[in-house]
Design a protein around this motif. Structure first.
Motif, PDB file in Angstrom:
ATOM      1  N   LEU A 197     -49.713 -32.818 -31.580  1.00 37.41           N
ATOM      2  CA  LEU A 197     -50.482 -34.030 -31.346  1.00 37.41           C
ATOM      3  C   LEU A 197     -49.662 -35.271 -31.704  1.00 37.41           C
ATOM      4  N   VAL A 198     -49.834 -36.335 -30.932  1.00 33.66           N
ATOM      5  CA  VAL A 198     -49.312 -37.643 -31.311  1.00 33.66           C
ATOM      6  C   VAL A 198     -50.327 -38.254 -32.270  1.00 33.66           C
ATOM      7  N   PRO A 199     -49.969 -38.474 -33.530  1.00 34.44           N
ATOM      8  CA  PRO A 199     -50.962 -38.922 -34.520  1.00 34.44           C
ATOM      9  C   PRO A 199     -51.589 -40.262 -34.150  1.00 34.44           C
ATOM     10  N   ASN A 200     -52.859 -40.403 -34.495  1.00 34.04           N
ATOM     11  CA  ASN A 200     -53.583 -41.670 -34.342  1.00 34.04           C
ATOM     12  C   ASN A 200     -54.225 -41.981 -35.684  1.00 34.04           C
ATOM     13  N   PRO A 201     -53.740 -43.000 -36.391  1.00 31.46           N
ATOM     14  CA  PRO A 201     -54.277 -43.286 -37.733  1.00 31.46           C
ATOM     15  C   PRO A 201     -55.730 -43.733 -37.720  1.00 31.46           C
ATOM     16  N   LEU A 202     -56.249 -44.093 -36.546  1.00 28.39           N
ATOM     17  CA  LEU A 202     -57.614 -44.613 -36.469  1.00 28.39           C
ATOM     18  C   LEU A 202     -58.639 -43.546 -36.117  1.00 28.39           C
ATOM     19  N   GLY A 203     -58.193 -42.309 -35.840  1.00 29.88           N
ATOM     20  CA  GLY A 203     -59.145 -41.264 -35.472  1.00 29.88           C
ATOM     21  C   GLY A 203     -58.529 -40.240 -34.551  1.00 29.88           C
ATOM     22  N   PRO A 204     -59.351 -39.514 -33.783  1.00 24.86           N
ATOM     23  CA  PRO A 204     -58.833 -38.500 -32.861  1.00 24.86           C
ATOM     24  C   PRO A 204     -57.846 -39.111 -31.866  1.00 24.86           C
ATOM     25  N   SER A 205     -56.860 -38.334 -31.501  1.00 23.36           N
ATOM     26  CA  SER A 205     -55.828 -38.791 -30.566  1.00 23.36           C
ATOM     27  C   SER A 205     -56.031 -38.140 -29.205  1.00 23.36           C
ATOM     28  N   ASN A 206     -55.717 -38.876 -28.155  1.00 23.92           N
ATOM     29  CA  ASN A 206     -55.742 -38.291 -26.815  1.00 23.92           C
ATOM     30  C   ASN A 206     -54.344 -38.288 -26.203  1.00 23.92           C
ATOM     31  N   LEU A 207     -53.340 -38.114 -27.064  1.00 22.32           N
ATOM     32  CA  LEU A 207     -51.967 -37.970 -26.600  1.00 22.32           C
ATOM     33  C   LEU A 207     -51.347 -36.749 -27.265  1.00 22.32           C
ATOM     34  N   CYS A 208     -50.627 -35.988 -26.477  1.00 18.64           N
ATOM     35  CA  CYS A 208     -49.974 -34.785 -26.992  1.00 18.64           C
ATOM     36  C   CYS A 208     -48.570 -34.722 -26.424  1.00 18.64           C
ATOM     37  N   LEU A 209     -47.644 -34.204 -27.205  1.00 12.93           N
ATOM     38  CA  LEU A 209     -46.241 -34.093 -26.809  1.00 12.93           C
ATOM     39  C   LEU A 209     -45.859 -32.615 -26.795  1.00 12.93           C
ATOM     40  N   ALA A 210     -45.146 -32.206 -25.745  1.00  8.75           N
ATOM     41  CA  ALA A 210     -44.840 -30.786 -25.600  1.00  8.75           C
ATOM     42  C   ALA A 210     -43.425 -30.559 -25.083  1.00  8.75           C
ATOM     43  N   VAL A 211     -42.881 -29.409 -25.444  1.00  7.32           N
ATOM     44  CA  VAL A 211     -41.590 -28.930 -24.937  1.00  7.32           C
ATOM     45  C   VAL A 211     -41.858 -27.672 -24.118  1.00  7.32           C
ATOM     46  N   GLN A 212     -41.249 -27.578 -22.932  1.00  6.00           N
ATOM     47  CA  GLN A 212     -41.426 -26.424 -22.051  1.00  6.00           C
ATOM     48  C   GLN A 212     -40.079 -25.846 -21.649  1.00  6.00           C
ATOM     49  N   ALA A 213     -40.043 -24.532 -21.495  1.00  8.53           N
ATOM     50  CA  ALA A 213     -38.797 -23.889 -21.063  1.00  8.53           C
ATOM     51  C   ALA A 213     -39.093 -22.484 -20.545  1.00  8.53           C
ATOM     52  N   PRO A 214     -38.206 -21.953 -19.705  1.00  7.72           N
ATOM     53  CA  PRO A 214     -38.334 -20.551 -19.296  1.00  7.72           C
ATOM     54  C   PRO A 214     -38.184 -19.627 -20.495  1.00  7.72           C
ATOM     55  N   VAL A 215     -38.901 -18.513 -20.484  1.00  7.80           N
ATOM     56  CA  VAL A 215     -38.879 -17.595 -21.631  1.00  7.80           C
ATOM     57  C   VAL A 215     -37.505 -16.966 -21.830  1.00  7.80           C
ATOM     58  N   MET A 216     -36.681 -16.958 -20.787  1.00  4.86           N
ATOM     59  CA  MET A 216     -35.341 -16.387 -20.963  1.00  4.86           C
ATOM     60  C   MET A 216     -34.451 -17.285 -21.834  1.00  4.86           C
ATOM     61  N   ARG A 217     -34.850 -18.566 -21.991  1.00  9.91           N
ATOM     62  CA  ARG A 217     -34.093 -19.468 -22.870  1.00  9.91           C
ATOM     63  C   ARG A 217     -34.818 -19.760 -24.175  1.00  9.91           C
ATOM     64  N   LEU A 218     -36.156 -19.669 -24.145  1.00  9.03           N
ATOM     65  CA  LEU A 218     -36.930 -20.086 -25.312  1.00  9.03           C
ATOM     66  C   LEU A 218     -38.038 -19.090 -25.608  1.00  9.03           C
ATOM     67  N   ASP A 219     -37.999 -18.510 -26.814  1.00  6.15           N
ATOM     68  CA  ASP A 219     -39.107 -17.672 -27.258  1.00  6.15           C
ATOM     69  C   ASP A 219     -39.843 -18.411 -28.368  1.00  6.15           C
ATOM     70  N   MET A 220     -40.891 -17.806 -28.909  1.00  9.90           N
ATOM     71  CA  MET A 220     -41.710 -18.508 -29.891  1.00  9.90           C
ATOM     72  C   MET A 220     -40.938 -18.824 -31.169  1.00  9.90           C
ATOM     73  N   ALA A 221     -40.056 -17.902 -31.585  1.00 12.31           N
ATOM     74  CA  ALA A 221     -39.271 -18.143 -32.807  1.00 12.31           C
ATOM     75  C   ALA A 221     -38.337 -19.339 -32.621  1.00 12.31           C
ATOM     76  N   LYS A 222     -37.668 -19.413 -31.474  1.00 13.95           N
ATOM     77  CA  LYS A 222     -36.784 -20.555 -31.209  1.00 13.95           C
ATOM     78  C   LYS A 222     -37.584 -21.840 -31.058  1.00 13.95           C
ATOM     79  N   ALA A 223     -38.756 -21.724 -30.442  1.00 13.56           N
ATOM     80  CA  ALA A 223     -39.586 -22.910 -30.239  1.00 13.56           C
ATOM     81  C   ALA A 223     -40.013 -23.515 -31.570  1.00 13.56           C
ATOM     82  N   ARG A 224     -40.322 -22.675 -32.549  1.00 14.79           N
ATOM     83  CA  ARG A 224     -40.734 -23.194 -33.857  1.00 14.79           C
ATOM     84  C   ARG A 224     -39.622 -24.024 -34.498  1.00 14.79           C
ATOM     85  N   LYS A 225     -38.367 -23.681 -34.206  1.00 13.38           N
ATOM     86  CA  LYS A 225     -37.243 -24.442 -34.760  1.00 13.38           C
ATOM     87  C   LYS A 225     -37.142 -25.838 -34.149  1.00 13.38           C
TER      88      LYS A 225
END
Length: 252
Positions: A197-225
């Motif tokens: 989530l993109v933080p909103n100091p005033l309350g709930p946020s309606n913005l989110c930031l994400a990273v996407q990749a093919p699974v052959m390059r990125l698995d969940m363990a690598k994504a956490r890094k």
């Protein structure tokens, strides 16, 4: 201006309004409000709920809100943050917002890597099987979440898609605990996504930031890094919004 004030009242709270409820909220005569609701409904800015008595935001109003987010004065600055994040993590990144039962892409920067998934700004993905969607759902109360999911088709896009409400609720509890969410080939086969989530100091946020990749390059363990970089970028986006808001600056 009264029509605009009515739209503001309905958009300000996550609840359905009846004609009588709006009379009590706004203090206007019932015939006047009824006429205003008919005008806004006819213009596609409001829509009547299935019970015929309550009103919510219409498709045209949602599109207006999305266009404002995609084309506001912060767009260039936000795009620069996305671009820097892509350079740091080496994968495609996108900025999203919740729109009804879908997640809409407000902006996206593609990786230079030859194998990638092309999703342009304006693309929409289902809330129940996207990483950003799960993050937005995790902000809601259980009642809000159940109401939203009860009115969207929980379609299985891949064998990994969660379509059972109990399974989705268990997943959301994990997102609330971890502070981030995954789409592990739940919307498109071969695609993994991690979102915060993109933080909103005033309350709930309606913005989110994400990273996407093919699974052959990125698995969940690598994504956490990648989470530290993702969260730094999300905080940078949050600060852009605070710096542009005079009310927020006054509170600081």
């Amino acid at each position: 201006m009264r029509l605009f004030a009515l739209l503001e009242t309905i958009a300000a709270k996550d609840q359905r309004y009846s004609l009588q409820g709006l009379v009590e909220e706004m203090g206007l005569p019932k015939p006047t409000l009824h006429r205003m609701l008919q005008q806004l409904e006819g213009a596609g800015l409001l829509q009547r709920e299935g019970d015929g008595r309550h009103y919510g935001m219409g498709t045209r109003l949602r599109r207006l809100a999305e266009n404002l987010l995609m084309n506001d004065s912060l767009h260039g600055a936000r795009h620069a943050v996305l671009r820097r994040l892509v350079e740091e993590v080496g994968e495609s990144c996108n900025l999203t917002a919740l729109s009804g039962g879908e997640v809409v892409y407000l902006d996206r920067v593609e990786t230079a890597a030859p194998l990638r998934f092309y999703l342009h700004p304006g693309s929409r993905v289902p809330v129940h099987c996207s990483a950003s969607g799960k993050v937005f759902l995790a902000q809601m109360t259980a009642a809000q979440r159940h109401r939203l999911l009860a009115n969207v088709p929980l379609e299985a896009y891949t064998p990994q898609t969660l379509t059972d409400l109990e399974q989705i609720e268990a997943e959301i509890e994990k997102v609330q605990k971890d502070g981030h969410a995954f789409d592990n080939e739940e919307f498109l086969p071969g695609l993994l996504c991690i979102a915060a989530l993109v933080p909103n100091p005033l309350g709930p946020s309606n913005l989110c930031l994400a990273v996407q990749a093919p699974v052959m390059r990125l698995d969940m363990a690598k994504a956490r890094k990648l989470l530290p970089a993702l969260r730094r970028a999300a905080l940078a986006l949050s600060r852009l919004g605070m710096d542009s808001d005079p009310d927020t600056r006054a509170r600081a």
